[in-house]
Write a protein that holds these residues in place. Structure first.
Motif, PDB file in Angstrom:
ATOM      1  N   ASP A 156       0.835  -1.207   0.000  1.00 17.09           N
ATOM      2  CA  ASP A 156       0.000   0.000   0.000  1.00 17.09           C
ATOM      3  C   ASP A 156       0.869   1.256   0.000  1.00 17.09           C
ATOM      4  N   ALA A 157       1.889   1.241   0.843  1.00 18.97           N
ATOM      5  CA  ALA A 157       2.787   2.392   0.904  1.00 18.97           C
ATOM      6  C   ALA A 157       3.592   2.529  -0.384  1.00 18.97           C
ATOM      7  N   ALA A 158       4.026   1.401  -0.936  1.00 19.03           N
ATOM      8  CA  ALA A 158       4.782   1.427  -2.192  1.00 19.03           C
ATOM      9  C   ALA A 158       3.948   2.029  -3.315  1.00 19.03           C
ATOM     10  N   ALA A 159       2.656   1.742  -3.318  1.00 23.10           N
ATOM     11  CA  ALA A 159       1.780   2.302  -4.352  1.00 23.10           C
ATOM     12  C   ALA A 159       1.756   3.819  -4.272  1.00 23.10           C
ATOM     13  N   ARG A 160       1.728   4.356  -3.067  1.00 25.67           N
ATOM     14  CA  ARG A 160       1.714   5.810  -2.917  1.00 25.67           C
ATOM     15  C   ARG A 160       3.037   6.427  -3.393  1.00 25.67           C
ATOM     16  N   VAL A 161       4.132   5.753  -3.101  1.00 27.94           N
ATOM     17  CA  VAL A 161       5.441   6.250  -3.540  1.00 27.94           C
ATOM     18  C   VAL A 161       5.525   6.251  -5.058  1.00 27.94           C
ATOM     19  N   ILE A 162       5.074   5.160  -5.688  1.00 25.74           N
ATOM     20  CA  ILE A 162       5.140   5.052  -7.143  1.00 25.74           C
ATOM     21  C   ILE A 162       4.206   6.061  -7.796  1.00 25.74           C
ATOM     22  N   ALA A 163       3.039   6.284  -7.192  1.00 24.64           N
ATOM     23  CA  ALA A 163       2.111   7.269  -7.744  1.00 24.64           C
ATOM     24  C   ALA A 163       2.745   8.647  -7.773  1.00 24.64           C
ATOM     25  N   ALA A 164       3.562   8.944  -6.765  1.00 24.72           N
ATOM     26  CA  ALA A 164       4.169  10.269  -6.673  1.00 24.72           C
ATOM     27  C   ALA A 164       5.449  10.389  -7.492  1.00 24.72           C
ATOM     28  N   LYS A 165       6.280   9.346  -7.481  1.00 27.43           N
ATOM     29  CA  LYS A 165       7.612   9.455  -8.077  1.00 27.43           C
ATOM     30  C   LYS A 165       7.775   8.703  -9.392  1.00 27.43           C
ATOM     31  N   GLY A 166       6.849   7.762  -9.669  1.00 29.22           N
ATOM     32  CA  GLY A 166       7.050   6.893 -10.813  1.00 29.22           C
ATOM     33  C   GLY A 166       7.883   5.689 -10.415  1.00 29.22           C
ATOM     34  N   PRO A 167       7.816   4.600 -11.185  1.00 35.09           N
ATOM     35  CA  PRO A 167       8.488   3.362 -10.787  1.00 35.09           C
ATOM     36  C   PRO A 167       9.985   3.339 -11.044  1.00 35.09           C
ATOM     37  N   ASN A 168      10.489   4.226 -11.887  1.00 36.77           N
ATOM     38  CA  ASN A 168      11.879   4.113 -12.327  1.00 36.77           C
ATOM     39  C   ASN A 168      12.866   4.905 -11.486  1.00 36.77           C
ATOM     40  N   THR A 169      12.353   5.717 -10.551  1.00 37.69           N
ATOM     41  CA  THR A 169      13.259   6.512  -9.713  1.00 37.69           C
ATOM     42  C   THR A 169      13.146   6.144  -8.235  1.00 37.69           C
ATOM     43  N   CYS A 170      12.348   5.135  -7.917  1.00 37.77           N
ATOM     44  CA  CYS A 170      12.156   4.740  -6.519  1.00 37.77           C
ATOM     45  C   CYS A 170      13.317   3.868  -6.043  1.00 37.77           C
ATOM     46  N   SER A 171      13.632   3.997  -4.768  1.00 37.59           N
ATOM     47  CA  SER A 171      14.669   3.169  -4.146  1.00 37.59           C
ATOM     48  C   SER A 171      14.056   2.385  -2.989  1.00 37.59           C
ATOM     49  N   ILE A 172      14.799   1.403  -2.522  1.00 39.47           N
ATOM     50  CA  ILE A 172      14.372   0.657  -1.340  1.00 39.47           C
ATOM     51  C   ILE A 172      14.165   1.612  -0.163  1.00 39.47           C
ATOM     52  N   GLU A 173      15.047   2.599  -0.053  1.00 39.10           N
ATOM     53  CA  GLU A 173      14.944   3.562   1.052  1.00 39.10           C
ATOM     54  C   GLU A 173      13.637   4.347   0.985  1.00 39.10           C
ATOM     55  N   ASP A 174      13.181   4.707  -0.236  1.00 39.92           N
ATOM     56  CA  ASP A 174      11.899   5.405  -0.393  1.00 39.92           C
ATOM     57  C   ASP A 174      10.760   4.560   0.169  1.00 39.92           C
ATOM     58  N   PHE A 175      10.770   3.294  -0.176  1.00 43.47           N
ATOM     59  CA  PHE A 175       9.693   2.406   0.268  1.00 43.47           C
ATOM     60  C   PHE A 175       9.760   2.171   1.771  1.00 43.47           C
ATOM     61  N   VAL A 176      10.956   1.956   2.289  1.00 44.85           N
ATOM     62  CA  VAL A 176      11.116   1.725   3.732  1.00 44.85           C
ATOM     63  C   VAL A 176      10.627   2.935   4.514  1.00 44.85           C
TER      64      VAL A 176
END
Length: 220
Positions: free
Chosen positions: A25-45
């Protein structure tokens, strides 16, 4: 037991399925904001507020997150197609029903829809469940004399490529919910149906009346 807030840390004894769902659920919010190609493990954590070790237990890489989220969104949307598959036998009507239900579901849940579109641009493996269903139904419609014979891959690309583009235009605020109806009519006529019949079938399967009109501005 009620839902806990997203910021609440993982408690000892929390069911594994609950923690995995919370991470996605949290990963979905991160991807919605940043896109899938610039996300890191640290963003999700950081978004999930779990320890890095807890996170890596479930998802060792960013690609694992993208693949799991893509599969979950696809399966959740596909579950919403069960009623149509169980009650509609006509292949043309069922194609229209599938397209309309995907359209309605992603409009009803803008974050899920926007994440699904952004995942299309990532390296995550594609989920083929709808495409496989489309191929079967398209062949049946040709055999019934309803659709013109033609290249199946081109028909599939036309249908789902146009649907994704329409969703993107909706999230950018450029079209309203009625775009789904117009799209389905155009696709059915392109495949060989008369416009009057295509219009009637699309109107019959259109679920967006319950969602309401207007436009959305999800993208930024």
């Amino acid at each position: 037991m009620g839902e806990r807030s997203w910021g609440e840390p993982h408690r000892a004894g929390e069911p594994q399925t609950g923690l995995r769902r919370r991470i996605l659920d949290a990963a979905a919010r991160v991807i919605a904001a940043k896109g899938p190609n610039t996300c890191s493990i640290e963003d999700f954590v950081s978004a999930t507020d779990v320890t890095r070790d807890d996170f890596l237990t479930y998802f060792p890489t960013v690609m694992d997150v993208l693949q799991a989220l893509n599969a979950r969104i696809t399966h959740e949307l596909d579950w919403g197609l069960e009623d149509a598959r169980n009650t509609i036998d006509d292949p043309v009507e069922l194609i229209a029903a599938i397209l309309h239900r995907i359209w309605a579901a992603t409009i009803a849940d803008p974050v899920k829809g926007w994440v699904a579109i952004r995942l299309e641009g990532s390296a995550a493996p594609l989920e083929s469940v709808w495409q496989e269903q489309f191929d079967i139904l398209h062949r049946r419609a040709i055999a019934d004399g309803r659709f013109h014979a033609g290249d199946l891959r081109a028909a599939r690309i036309l249908a789902f490529g146009a649907l994704r583009m329409a969703m993107r235009e909706y999230y950018l605020g450029r079209v309203g919910v009625d775009q789904g109806h117009h799209l389905v009519v155009m696709l059915l006529t392109a495949f060989g149906l008369a416009n009057r019949e295509a219009t009637a079938i699309s109107r019959l399967q259109d679920l967006t009346g319950a969602i309401g009109g207007g436009q959305s501005g999800m993208a930024h």
